[in-house]
Structure formats: C-alpha cells, structure tokens
Scaffold this active site. Structure first.
Site, PDB file in Angstrom:
ATOM      1  N   LYS A  87       0.943  -1.096  -0.217  1.00  0.00           N
ATOM      2  CA  LYS A  87       0.111  -0.089  -0.512  1.00  0.00           C
ATOM      3  C   LYS A  87       0.857   1.294   0.219  1.00  0.00           C
ATOM      4  O   LYS A  87       1.935   1.128   0.618  1.00  0.00           O
ATOM      5  CB  LYS A  87      -0.859  -0.276   1.774  1.00  0.00           C
ATOM      6  CG  LYS A  87      -1.916   0.983   1.788  1.00  0.00           C
ATOM      7  CD  LYS A  87      -2.526   0.500   2.415  1.00  0.00           C
ATOM      8  CE  LYS A  87      -4.414   1.478   2.324  1.00  0.00           C
ATOM      9  NZ  LYS A  87      -4.836   1.068   4.073  1.00  0.00           N
TER      10      LYS A  87
HETATM   11  C1  E4P Z   1      -8.354   2.771   3.182  1.00  0.00           C
HETATM   12  O1  E4P Z   1      -7.037   1.532   3.288  1.00  0.00           O
HETATM   13  C2  E4P Z   1      -8.204   3.215   4.718  1.00  0.00           C
HETATM   14  O2  E4P Z   1      -7.573   1.975   5.529  1.00  0.00           O
HETATM   15  C3  E4P Z   1      -9.633   3.012   4.825  1.00  0.00           C
HETATM   16  O3  E4P Z   1     -10.320   2.337   4.397  1.00  0.00           O
HETATM   17  C4  E4P Z   1      -9.444   4.643   5.584  1.00  0.00           C
HETATM   18  O4  E4P Z   1     -10.929   4.552   5.863  1.00  0.00           O
HETATM   19  P1  E4P Z   1     -11.198   5.372   7.658  1.00  0.00           P
HETATM   20  O5  E4P Z   1     -11.792   6.836   6.605  1.00  0.00           O
HETATM   21  O6  E4P Z   1     -12.638   5.086   7.912  1.00  0.00           O
HETATM   22  O7  E4P Z   1      -9.994   5.839   8.552  1.00  0.00           O
END
Ligand code: E4P
Length: 219
Positions: A87
C-alpha cells in the site's frame, strides 16, 4: 464485487472470513496502532497472522515517503507472503514506486486518493488497486460516492485494469451505492458488512415462521 475488511483486528478478520464472504483485508498504520502493534518485528508478525487467516489480498502500508525506502520496505513486505499488496500513498515518490513495483510484478494499492486526477495517475503507474476514500470526503461535505462514479467512467473510457477499491466506507448504503456504480472492491468495518444482513421484515418473518411451526407441532 469483492469485500475487504478494513481492520487489523484478528478476531474481526476471522469473523468475516468465517462468514465465507471475505475477499481480503486492508490495514493502515492507524489501524495497526489501534491494535497496539508497533515495532518492525511485531508489525511483520501481525501481517503474517492476517495472511494465515484470509484467502485473499492483504494490503500492508509502507511508512517511508521517499522512493528508495518505499521500494526497500515494499519489497520486504511483498516477500512475506504472495497475498501481500504493498500500500503506497498518492504522493510523487509513491507514483514512482507504484510504477517500479508494477514492473516487478508486485501488487500495489494506491492509498489516500481524493480526486479523479490522482486516480488517473495511479492507473497510469500500473496500480493493482486505487483507494478513493469515500467517507473522508463525505466528512468534509464533499460527495465521496461521486468520485467513485467519476473514476469508473475514466477507467472504462481507457480500459485501465486498476481495480477501484472504495475505501473509507462507513455504512451499508456506501457499500450498496458503490456496488451500483461498479466499484470492483469495497473495504469497510465489520459493522458495515454485518449491517447488510439486517431487515426488520426478515426478523419478523422468521419469528412468524417459527411460531407457526411450533403451533402446528402442538408446542
Ligand atoms: C483504506 O484502505 C483505509 O484503511 C480506510 O478505508 C480509511 O478509512 P477511515 O476513513 O474510516 O479511517
């Protein structure tokens, strides 16, 4: 539509996996911290534990923000397990790193995407997944779902193979709207996934069926 769970909590990952509908996991440094996971060795062990539970892709985020260290970290993460997807944040060196990983056959998830221009760059760099953050856009009074629709249109116009991973999904209607728009994947908390199960007519209908069955059996 693939369902990923957005957590580093092993019990929740196992619960979703046991339900039989889980296609993968996304994590981020905040989610790891929430589970009290810190230090390189513990982080690595935790990713391995997640890979042991699930069948599908597991996103593991790099911490470095410069090209050389992103590549170093990403290659080490990818070597842990074939399920690992590196990522990478949507920054200039991140785009370069995605291009590099793509040329090496390493799967990537371009994260922190908030505009269709960013999504276009991620696709051009060869990202496996692009993660537009629906909920965080909604949080600032911007239509997060409209971004999913725009990216779908742009990717379909050119046949980009990058999968749209609707991220920062917060509730069941986000999932349903993303499915209608043709997002390839959604990632959200277990609560949003389980909320899809719920309908009051299912509950009352089942209660009635069971009551009628018991009555007929003279109970
Ligand atoms: C994406 O991969 C992130 O981990 C995540 O979806 C962020 O979500 P949030 O805005 O609820 O923290």
């Amino acid at each position: 539509m693939k369902f990923f769970i957005d957590t580093a909590n092993l019990a929740q990952i196992k619960e979703a996996q046991d339900l039989g509908i889980l296609d993968g996991v996304t994590t981020n440094p905040s989610l790891m911290a929430k589970e009290g996971i810190s230090g390189d060795a513990n982080v690595i062990a935790h990713y391995k534990a997640i890979c042991d539970i699930v069948d599908g892709d597991v996103s593991a985020e790099v911490i470095a923000t410069d090209f050389d260290n992103m590549v170093k970290e990403g290659e080490a993460l990818a070597a842990l397990n074939p399920k690992i997807v590196v990522k990478v944040p949507m920054i200039k060196d991140g785009v370069k790193a995605i291009k590099y990983f793509s040329s090496k056959g390493i799967k990537t998830n371009c994260t922190l995407v908030f505009s269709s221009g960013q999504a276009l760059l991620a696709a051009k760099a060869g990202a496996t997944y692009v993660s537009p953050f629906v909920g965080r856009l909604d949080d600032i009074s911007t239509d997060g779902l409209a971004l999913i629709e725009d990216i779908r249109l742009i990717y379909d116009n050119y046949g980009y193979e990058t999968q749209i991973l609707a991220a920062s999904v917060r509730h069941p209607m986000h999932i349903i709207e993303c499915a209608k728009m043709g997002a390839d994947v959604m990632t959200g908390p277990l609560s949003a996934i389980l909320a899809l199960l719920k309908h009051p007519l299912t509950d009352s209908g089942l209660a009635q069926f069971l009551a009628d069955h018991a009555k007929a059996a003279g109970k």
